[in-house]
Design a protein around this motif. Structure first.
Motif, mmCIF file in Angstrom:
data_model
loop_
_atom_site.group_PDB
_atom_site.id
_atom_site.type_symbol
_atom_site.label_atom_id
_atom_site.label_comp_id
_atom_site.label_asym_id
_atom_site.label_seq_id
_atom_site.Cartn_x
_atom_site.Cartn_y
_atom_site.Cartn_z
ATOM 1 N N SER A 189 -6.668 7.355 7.666
ATOM 2 C CA SER A 189 -6.357 7.041 6.262
ATOM 3 C C SER A 189 -4.871 6.734 6.055
ATOM 4 C CB SER A 189 -6.778 8.204 5.362
ATOM 5 O OG SER A 189 -6.099 9.398 5.737
ATOM 6 N N ASP A 190 -4.013 7.418 6.765
ATOM 7 C CA ASP A 190 -2.570 7.194 6.577
ATOM 8 C C ASP A 190 -2.178 5.773 6.997
ATOM 9 O OD1 ASP A 190 -2.280 9.756 5.671
ATOM 10 O OD2 ASP A 190 -1.681 10.580 7.620
ATOM 11 N N GLU A 191 -2.672 5.371 8.168
ATOM 12 C CA GLU A 191 -2.326 4.024 8.637
ATOM 13 C C GLU A 191 -2.927 2.953 7.730
ATOM 14 O OE1 GLU A 191 -2.829 1.330 12.675
ATOM 15 O OE2 GLU A 191 -2.806 3.529 12.815
ATOM 16 N N THR A 192 -4.127 3.218 7.230
ATOM 17 C CA THR A 192 -4.762 2.255 6.322
ATOM 18 C C THR A 192 -3.957 2.107 5.038
ATOM 19 O OG1 THR A 192 -6.945 2.816 7.181
ATOM 20 C CG2 THR A 192 -6.863 1.715 5.040
ATOM 21 N N GLU A 193 -3.533 3.190 4.470
ATOM 22 C CA GLU A 193 -2.771 3.142 3.219
ATOM 23 C C GLU A 193 -1.419 2.471 3.413
ATOM 24 O OE1 GLU A 193 -3.749 3.847 0.169
ATOM 25 O OE2 GLU A 193 -5.717 4.163 1.089
ATOM 26 N N ILE A 194 -0.783 2.760 4.553
ATOM 27 C CA ILE A 194 0.522 2.133 4.812
ATOM 28 C C ILE A 194 0.370 0.618 4.921
ATOM 29 C CG2 ILE A 194 2.340 1.882 6.542
ATOM 30 C CD1 ILE A 194 2.011 4.880 7.141
ATOM 31 N N ALA A 195 -0.671 0.168 5.658
ATOM 32 C CA ALA A 195 -0.893 -1.275 5.832
ATOM 33 C C ALA A 195 -1.226 -1.942 4.503
ATOM 34 C CB ALA A 195 -2.006 -1.504 6.838
ATOM 35 N N ARG A 196 -2.040 -1.265 3.696
ATOM 36 C CA ARG A 196 -2.438 -1.859 2.415
ATOM 37 C C ARG A 196 -1.275 -1.865 1.419
ATOM 38 N NH1 ARG A 196 -8.698 -1.242 0.930
ATOM 39 N NH2 ARG A 196 -9.462 -2.166 2.866
ATOM 40 N N LYS A 197 -0.471 -0.853 1.447
ATOM 41 C CA LYS A 197 0.689 -0.816 0.570
ATOM 42 C C LYS A 197 1.677 -1.917 0.948
ATOM 43 C CE LYS A 197 4.340 2.247 -1.111
ATOM 44 N NZ LYS A 197 4.962 3.603 -0.991
ATOM 45 N N LYS A 198 1.845 -2.107 2.252
ATOM 46 C CA LYS A 198 2.747 -3.164 2.719
ATOM 47 C C LYS A 198 2.221 -4.538 2.299
ATOM 48 C CE LYS A 198 5.011 -4.850 6.914
ATOM 49 N NZ LYS A 198 5.143 -4.672 8.382
ATOM 50 N N ALA A 199 0.918 -4.738 2.402
ATOM 51 C CA ALA A 199 0.319 -6.019 2.004
ATOM 52 C C ALA A 199 0.479 -6.261 0.507
ATOM 53 C CB ALA A 199 -1.150 -6.055 2.391
ATOM 54 N N ALA A 200 0.286 -5.208 -0.273
ATOM 55 C CA ALA A 200 0.423 -5.345 -1.726
ATOM 56 C C ALA A 200 1.864 -5.655 -2.112
ATOM 57 C CB ALA A 200 -0.054 -4.063 -2.412
ATOM 58 N N GLU A 201 2.799 -5.003 -1.439
ATOM 59 C CA GLU A 201 4.208 -5.222 -1.760
ATOM 60 C C GLU A 201 4.673 -6.610 -1.334
ATOM 61 O OE1 GLU A 201 6.145 -2.025 0.180
ATOM 62 O OE2 GLU A 201 5.755 -0.565 -1.439
#
Length: 789
Positions: free
Chosen positions: A270-282
């Motif tokens: 979950s941590d890696e998924t959230e980091i990747a998705r946050k980076k994509a959103a930003e």
């Protein structure tokens, strides 16, 4: 009263056409250009001034849910940061990122393979026990197989190659392990997983990461449930384990699934998924939405929806900023356009606008059209008026009028330059409509080129048709490009009714109104401009070429030989001007009036002395007085021409046809009559004409023709050789005194002039046969009669 008006207009004409220093004219032009720049910028920027803030508060008239009391329309296209759109795009970007999982390949060796080997060894020991090997014993001794049916276990006991059996199970578990990601926990985001897929980090494998379809990520609870997943897994066993009996194949797959179930190698990260998705959103920039120019945000009587309220709020927030940017853009663009046109005119027509009159004509006409553009924009873009859907803005602007007027009055280069400027003004005023720009620019070029070809009144009808035709073509092209409907939307009436109501009919009618309106306006404005600014248009010159003009009648009455001389010079000069493609009509009129200054003292000049009594002659034994009288005929002619309100271009022929040449006869006589000691007091400039020297080819031609016509009367014999020698002598004398330096004549031009003059002189000075006397003829008749008797 009439005399007062004439004197006033004469003074006005003199003031407007007065020759001023170039620096003074340039300062006047700078002021006029600045006024034009301010005027154009103001008129184009009016829609962007002081947009009223629209109240969308809860108690405001445009609050959400209320009925709009009036139509709201955006005057400017602008973009605004759309937070909702930004959030939506960022969510889409985040949801497109696959879910991250960790798959540990070490589980195969440290867990599944160890247990499988252990269970197969136990099976071998049971099978070696002979008749005591039963399914029950297997369930008792191999706890991991106890859920298998007796039939399945018996098929294992009956299969002789136990090592091969291990290979089957091992191969099957490896296939599932490598293809699928089996997780221990249930996945609450399975639907999203199916859309975005999964990113697998492979631990203990050479391929560090792999992307798989979301359907390949399976919670372990699903592998035993009857359904598509179990069917797929069993089908995998059938495809990859051929030549195995169905009952054994079922047993192998069930045992293999147990090991997979017991050792779920995938874990959701979950941590890696959230980091990747946050980076994509930003990484998604802030999204901007557009409100188009002329876009109706809400009409009167419509409900204020959340979307409408958002647009109104954005207009309140961004409109002022966008309007200031628009005004600055218009101002900068106008400065660039004026600089381009100024460079063009200085490069190609440096002497065209060196008087106040020409500058006022151009700028006043320019202001009229700019004001017309402003009036059109005030009505064309009124709320709830759908003109923009049927007509083009450029069809309402009389660009053809000003370019036709300037092309006819001056030349096509100047008219095209002004038309170029006005075309961009129309482009800005039409809110950047390309078809309106093409209409304006095409009409400007056509009318500018055709303006110089207006010679008869019928030509105005021709140019009206031509302007209408090109506007129809451009408008039709615009309709095709924009995908507009030419015909009525719902044809139901008669063909004639449908035609009258169709867009194409109304468009064609407006094109004809614009084309013929421009041509008609020029006919109306020409007399006004000619009278106020004293412009030498073709029609004005035709009027002045009428020998019934009062000054020409005085010349005929008081100086008849000068009158005859004038027409001879006109014939020579006009022919040369025609052969050089110059303004021959201006040359003819200029020659007609070039010697009107001789009227007050006509008897002094040699050509008139035989017609005027001796007492009126001036004593030519006084060279200084004689020279002054000759010089005065130039000054008197200029004054008489000004009082008669002759155009400046015509008046220029009076001084320039003499230039600053020396009156050789009187200068020689003055030197001859005085003793040597007194000759040093003689000033040559007192015996020279005041000038200036010819400033154009036209006046230079007249200078040569004037001298040549007078000299030709002294020829004893008229022949090709004598005329060639005389013309060469006259031209060389003018060149020797530098009289042609500023005229622009070339050596080639002088050769054409020589041939033209020679042609006219040969035809007018040819020898005629002497007619017999009547009495001699009578004597011959009497002699013939006497012989008959």
């Amino acid at each position: 009263m009439k005399k007062l008006v004439e004197n006033t207009m004469a003074k006005l004409t003199d003031f407007l056409t007065k020759v001023r220093p170039v620096s003074v004219v340039r300062n006047i032009q700078i002021v006029l250009v600045f006024l034009t720049l301010m005027f154009v910028t103001y008129n184009l920027s009016v829609p962007f001034f002081g947009q009223t803030r629209i109240n969308t508060e809860i108690d405001g008239v445009f609050s959400e849910g209320k009925i709009a009391p009036e139509t709201i329309q955006s005057v400017k296209e602008f973009y605004f940061e759309d937070e909702e759109k930004t959030a939506l795009e960022r969510n889409k970007a985040a949801s497109s990122i696959p879910f991250s999982f960790d798959k540990d390949f070490n589980v195969l060796s440290s867990g599944i393979d160890v247990n499988l080997s252990e269970d197969i060894d136990t099976l071998k020991s049971i099978a070696s026990d002979g008749n005591r090997a039963t399914p029950g014993i297997i369930k008792e001794r191999i706890s991991r197989w106890r859920n298998r049916t007796n039939e399945e276990l018996q098929s294992i006991l009956d299969y002789p190659r136990k090592d091969r059996l291990k290979s089957f199970v091992q191969q099957y578990t490896n296939l599932i392990f490598s293809r699928y990601c089996i997780v221990k926990e249930e996945l609450t985001f399975q639907k999203d997983l199916d859309k975005s897929g999964a990113r697998i980090r492979n631990i203990g494998n050479q391929e560090a990461y792999s992307l798989v379809d979301g359907s390949l990520v399976i919670p372990r609870s699903q592998i035993y449930k009857e359904g598509p997943i179990l069917n797929t897994l069993q089908k995998l066993a059938e495809d990859k384990l051929p030549n195995v009996s169905p009952i054994l194949l079922k047993t192998v797959s069930r045992i293999g699934l147990y090991y997979i179930y017991s050792y779920p190698a995938c874990v959701y990260n979950s941590d890696e998924t959230e980091i990747a998705r946050k980076k994509a959103a930003e990484s998604v920039p802030k999204q901007r939405s557009r409100i188009q120019a002329n876009e109706i945000i809400v009409r009167s009587g419509e409900v204020i929806t959340p979307a409408v309220k958002l647009k109104i709020d954005m207009m309140n927030l961004y409109a002022t900023r966008a309007n200031i940017a628009s005004i600055a853009s218009i101002f900068i663009s106008q400065c660039v356009l004026i600089a381009i046109i100024g460079f063009y005119l200085i490069r190609y027509r440096p002497n065209r606008l060196n008087d106040l009159s020409s500058n006022l004509i151009i700028f006043i006409t320019l202001w009229i059209v700019i004001f017309a553009i402003y009036i059109v924009s005030k009505t064309y873009y009124v709320n709830d008026v759908e003109w923009a859907g049927m007509y083009y803005f450029g069809l309402f602007v009389p660009i053809g009028m000003i370019c036709l007027l300037l092309g006819f009055t001056y030349d096509e280069q100047l008219a095209i330059a002004i038309g170029f400027f006005l075309s961009f003004t129309v482009f800005f005023a039409s809110r950047y409509n390309p078809t309106s720009f093409m209409l304006a620019f095409t009409v400007a070029v056509v009318s500018s080129v055709y303006g110089r070809r207006l010679k008869k009144r019928i030509d105005f009808l021709k140019v009206g048709f031509m302007l209408s035709f090109v506007q129809i073509l451009i408008s039709t092209a615009g309709y095709l490009f924009d995908g507009r409907d030419f015909w009525v939307a719902n044809p139901g009436a008669s063909f004639l009714t449908n035609l009258i109501n169709s867009n194409i009919f109304r468009l064609v009618v407006l094109c004809f109104i614009n084309g013929f309106g421009s041509a008609t306006a020029v006919q109306f404005l020409l007399p006004i401009y000619e009278y106020i600014f004293n412009i030498p248009t073709r029609f004005k010159l035709i009027e002045l070429a009428d020998t019934g003009h009062s000054l020409l009648q005085q010349l005929l009455t008081k100086a008849p030989s000068t009158y005859t001389h004038t027409f001879m010079v006109a014939a020579m000069s006009e022919r040369a001007a025609q052969n050089l493609n110059l303004d021959w009509l201006l040359v003819r009129v200029g020659v007609y009036f070039h010697d009107i200054g001789k009227i007050p003292n006509a008897g002094f000049f040699i050509e008139n002395q035989h017609l005027i009594p001796k007492p009126e002659h001036i004593d030519k034994n006084n060279p200084a007085l004689a020279a002054k009288t000759v010089i005065d005929h130039v000054l008197d002619g200029i004054e008489m021409a000004k009082k008669a309100r002759l155009p400046r271009e015509v008046i220029n022929f009076i001084p320039e046809h003499h230039g600053t040449s020396t009156m050789a006869f009187f200068y020689h006589k003055a030197l001859q009559d005085l003793p040597a000691s007194a000759r040093k007091h003689i000033k040559k400039k007192d015996f020279q004409y005041p000038g200036p020297i010819p400033q154009s080819k036209e006046t230079a031609i007249v200078m040569i023709a004037d001298s040549l016509e007078a000299a030709s009367r002294s020829l004893d014999e008229v022949s090709h050789e004598s005329l060639d020698e005389l013309i060469r002598k006259i031209i060389n004398s003018k060149l020797a005194e530098n009289q042609l330096d500023e005229s622009g004549l070339t050596i080639g031009d002088l050769e054409v002039i020589k041939a033209s003059f020679k042609e006219v002189l040969l035809s007018s000075l040819h020898q005629r046969p002497k007619y017999p006397k009547p009495e001699d003829t009578k004597a011959l008749e009497n002699s013939a009669l006497s012989k008959r008797k």
